[in-house]
Design a protein around this motif. Structure first.
Motif, mmCIF file in Angstrom:
data_model
loop_
_atom_site.group_PDB
_atom_site.id
_atom_site.type_symbol
_atom_site.label_atom_id
_atom_site.label_comp_id
_atom_site.label_asym_id
_atom_site.label_seq_id
_atom_site.Cartn_x
_atom_site.Cartn_y
_atom_site.Cartn_z
ATOM 1 N N ASP A 163 -1.273 28.605 118.134
ATOM 2 C CA ASP A 163 0.083 29.193 118.228
ATOM 3 C C ASP A 163 0.809 27.986 117.937
ATOM 4 O O ASP A 163 1.166 27.211 118.922
ATOM 5 N N GLU A 164 1.366 27.852 116.879
ATOM 6 C CA GLU A 164 2.327 26.875 116.383
ATOM 7 C C GLU A 164 3.838 26.975 116.821
ATOM 8 O O GLU A 164 4.632 26.296 116.215
ATOM 9 N N MET A 212 1.839 22.318 121.802
ATOM 10 C CA MET A 212 1.181 23.197 120.996
ATOM 11 C C MET A 212 0.466 23.890 121.972
ATOM 12 O O MET A 212 0.116 23.377 123.285
ATOM 13 N N ARG A 213 -0.003 25.260 121.584
ATOM 14 C CA ARG A 213 -0.923 26.170 122.388
ATOM 15 C C ARG A 213 -2.059 26.639 121.554
ATOM 16 O O ARG A 213 -2.070 26.995 120.446
ATOM 17 N N ALA A 214 -3.161 26.543 122.225
ATOM 18 C CA ALA A 214 -4.395 27.050 121.727
ATOM 19 C C ALA A 214 -4.651 28.327 122.504
ATOM 20 O O ALA A 214 -4.795 28.056 123.653
ATOM 21 N N SER A 274 -1.079 21.576 125.175
ATOM 22 C CA SER A 274 -1.532 20.215 125.300
ATOM 23 C C SER A 274 -0.442 19.337 124.229
ATOM 24 O O SER A 274 0.068 19.811 123.375
ATOM 25 N N ASP A 275 -0.645 18.047 124.310
ATOM 26 C CA ASP A 275 0.273 17.155 123.581
ATOM 27 C C ASP A 275 -0.488 16.543 122.506
ATOM 28 O O ASP A 275 0.068 15.647 121.586
ATOM 29 N N ALA A 276 -1.678 16.952 122.134
ATOM 30 C CA ALA A 276 -2.790 16.665 121.293
ATOM 31 C C ALA A 276 -2.268 16.841 119.962
ATOM 32 O O ALA A 276 -1.392 17.798 119.701
ATOM 33 N N PRO A 277 -2.575 15.995 118.807
ATOM 34 C CA PRO A 277 -2.017 16.372 117.539
ATOM 35 C C PRO A 277 -2.563 17.774 117.002
ATOM 36 O O PRO A 277 -3.624 18.143 117.091
ATOM 37 N N GLY A 278 -1.891 18.137 116.141
ATOM 38 C CA GLY A 278 -2.054 19.700 115.747
ATOM 39 C C GLY A 278 -3.537 19.765 115.037
ATOM 40 O O GLY A 278 -4.244 20.540 115.237
ATOM 41 N N GLU A 287 -3.669 27.967 131.211
ATOM 42 C CA GLU A 287 -2.879 28.938 131.742
ATOM 43 C C GLU A 287 -3.453 30.273 131.258
ATOM 44 O O GLU A 287 -3.843 30.370 130.188
ATOM 45 N N ARG A 288 -3.111 31.329 131.889
ATOM 46 C CA ARG A 288 -3.343 32.620 131.461
ATOM 47 C C ARG A 288 -2.081 33.005 130.727
ATOM 48 O O ARG A 288 -0.979 33.041 131.132
ATOM 49 N N GLU A 289 -2.602 33.571 129.575
ATOM 50 C CA GLU A 289 -1.618 34.190 128.592
ATOM 51 C C GLU A 289 -1.347 35.627 128.931
ATOM 52 O O GLU A 289 -2.244 36.408 128.549
#
Length: 98
Positions: A66-67, A1-3, A47-51, A28-30
């Motif tokens: 960002d799902e 997932m991305r935040a 991250s691999d953290a839960p949503g 990372e820079r988006e």
């Protein structure tokens, strides 16, 4: 997932929190399409953290989740069966007799 975060300090705080909790996280820079100024690009935390955990951190640090990366691999699911084709007439229907 991305935040996604616009403030670098917020993004770094989220990465530090996730790593402290034992999850993998990287910053990372988006790059946004059409954006020329490198200073205006947002920061992405991957991250691999839960949503649900990322949701809380995103709410706390004013970012968004960002799902798109969270979708299952489409190759592993069975493809839906397309509906049968409709039987259409060969010519237009005549209303008056010849």
């Amino acid at each position: 997932m991305r935040a996604i975060f616009f403030d670098e300090d917020d993004a770094r705080a989220v990465v530090a929190r996730l790593r402290a909790d034992g999850f993998e996280a990287r910053l990372e820079r988006e790059r946004l399409a059409g954006e020329d100024d490198d200073e205006d690009h947002p920061w992405a935390v991957l991250s691999d953290a839960p949503g649900f955990m990322l949701e809380v951190l995103v709410d706390t640090h004013e970012g968004w989740l960002d799902e798109e990366d969270a979708r299952p691999d489409l190759g592993t699911e069975a493809a839906p069966v397309p509906p049968a084709p409709v039987d259409l007439p060969d010519a237009p229907r005549r209303l008056k007799r010849a």
